[in-house]
Design a protein around this motif. Structure first.
Motif, short mmCIF file in Angstrom:
data_model
loop_
_atom_site.label_atom_id
_atom_site.label_comp_id
_atom_site.label_asym_id
_atom_site.label_seq_id
_atom_site.Cartn_x
_atom_site.Cartn_y
_atom_site.Cartn_z
N TRP A 59 0.83 -1.21 0.00
CA TRP A 59 0.00 0.00 0.00
C TRP A 59 0.86 1.25 0.00
CZ3 TRP A 59 -5.42 -0.15 0.18
CH2 TRP A 59 -5.97 -1.42 0.34
N ALA A 60 0.41 2.26 -0.74
CA ALA A 60 1.14 3.52 -0.84
C ALA A 60 0.19 4.70 -0.70
CB ALA A 60 1.84 3.63 -2.19
N ILE A 61 0.73 5.82 -0.28
CA ILE A 61 0.00 7.07 -0.33
C ILE A 61 0.74 7.95 -1.33
CG2 ILE A 61 1.21 8.13 1.62
CD1 ILE A 61 -1.63 9.34 2.32
N GLU A 62 -0.01 8.62 -2.16
CA GLU A 62 0.58 9.46 -3.19
C GLU A 62 -0.29 10.69 -3.39
OE1 GLU A 62 0.14 7.58 -7.16
OE2 GLU A 62 -0.55 5.84 -6.03
N CYS A 63 0.30 11.75 -3.88
CA CYS A 63 -0.40 13.02 -4.01
C CYS A 63 -0.23 13.62 -5.40
CB CYS A 63 0.14 14.04 -3.02
SG CYS A 63 0.06 13.51 -1.33
N THR A 64 -1.27 14.30 -5.86
CA THR A 64 -1.21 15.11 -7.06
C THR A 64 -2.45 15.99 -7.08
OG1 THR A 64 -0.95 15.13 -9.47
CG2 THR A 64 -2.33 13.42 -8.57
N PRO A 65 -2.35 17.21 -7.55
CA PRO A 65 -3.52 18.09 -7.56
C PRO A 65 -4.66 17.61 -8.46
CG PRO A 65 -1.52 19.28 -8.21
CD PRO A 65 -1.14 17.85 -8.01
N LYS A 66 -4.39 16.68 -9.38
CA LYS A 66 -5.44 16.26 -10.32
C LYS A 66 -6.48 15.34 -9.67
CE LYS A 66 -3.31 12.24 -12.53
NZ LYS A 66 -2.89 11.66 -13.78
N TRP A 67 -6.16 14.74 -8.50
CA TRP A 67 -7.12 13.87 -7.84
C TRP A 67 -8.01 14.66 -6.91
CZ3 TRP A 67 -2.34 10.65 -6.49
CH2 TRP A 67 -2.01 9.83 -7.57
N ASP A 68 -9.20 14.16 -6.67
CA ASP A 68 -10.12 14.77 -5.73
C ASP A 68 -9.47 14.77 -4.34
OD1 ASP A 68 -12.46 15.85 -4.71
OD2 ASP A 68 -13.32 13.89 -4.28
N GLY A 69 -9.27 15.92 -3.77
CA GLY A 69 -8.61 16.03 -2.47
C GLY A 69 -7.10 15.98 -2.57
N GLY A 70 -6.56 15.67 -3.74
CA GLY A 70 -5.12 15.68 -3.97
C GLY A 70 -4.36 14.47 -3.47
N VAL A 71 -5.02 13.53 -2.78
CA VAL A 71 -4.33 12.38 -2.19
C VAL A 71 -5.04 11.10 -2.60
CG1 VAL A 71 -3.68 11.28 -0.01
CG2 VAL A 71 -3.63 13.76 -0.20
N GLN A 72 -4.25 10.05 -2.80
CA GLN A 72 -4.81 8.75 -3.16
C GLN A 72 -4.02 7.66 -2.44
OE1 GLN A 72 -5.91 7.41 -7.28
NE2 GLN A 72 -3.88 6.51 -7.19
N ILE A 73 -4.71 6.63 -2.01
CA ILE A 73 -4.06 5.43 -1.49
C ILE A 73 -4.17 4.38 -2.58
CG2 ILE A 73 -4.14 3.60 0.24
CD1 ILE A 73 -5.08 5.69 2.23
N SER A 74 -3.03 3.80 -2.93
CA SER A 74 -3.01 2.81 -4.01
C SER A 74 -2.37 1.52 -3.52
CB SER A 74 -2.25 3.36 -5.22
OG SER A 74 -0.91 3.65 -4.87
N GLN A 75 -2.54 0.48 -4.31
CA GLN A 75 -1.94 -0.82 -4.03
C GLN A 75 -0.97 -1.18 -5.15
OE1 GLN A 75 -6.03 -2.59 -3.33
NE2 GLN A 75 -4.72 -3.91 -2.10
#
Length: 108
Positions: A59-75
């Protein structure tokens, strides 16, 4: 670059901002590997143009302004996961201490 936010200013910890690809080198990271089964929590993850941080195995946490809220947790261990990311490499930050998560005792 000289802006202070909550008492912290850019560059205070002498960590350069070299972009996602520029920071991912042996100049800034230790134990760089492409074996994604050996990643420890807190390690930096890399694919071209993007970084994330391991929060637990797979599992990872990653950020970018293009996502809703700017943060995503991915696998990354399950390609069928809804937010799968095929991270290619990982490395350790030299100013963090990496320990076996099973040896950590959290006070109650």
């Amino acid at each position: 670059m000289n802006k202070e936010v909550n008492g912290i200013s850019y560059g205070i910890f002498r960590i350069p901002d070299n972009g996602a690809d520029g920071c991912f080198s042996s100049k800034y990271l230790l134990d760089i590997s492409n074996d994604m089964k050996t990643v420890q929590p807190g390690e930096i993850l890399w694919i071209p143009g993007h970084n994330g941080i391991c929060i637990k195995p797979g599992w990872a946490i990653e950020c970018t302004p293009k996502w809703d809220g700017g943060v995503q947790i991915s696998q990354w261990l399950d390609p069928k996961a809804p937010k799968y990311r095929a991270w290619l490499q990982h490395g350790k930050l030299p100013f963090l201490e990496y320990v076996d998560p099973d040896s950590v005792q959290i006070p109650s």
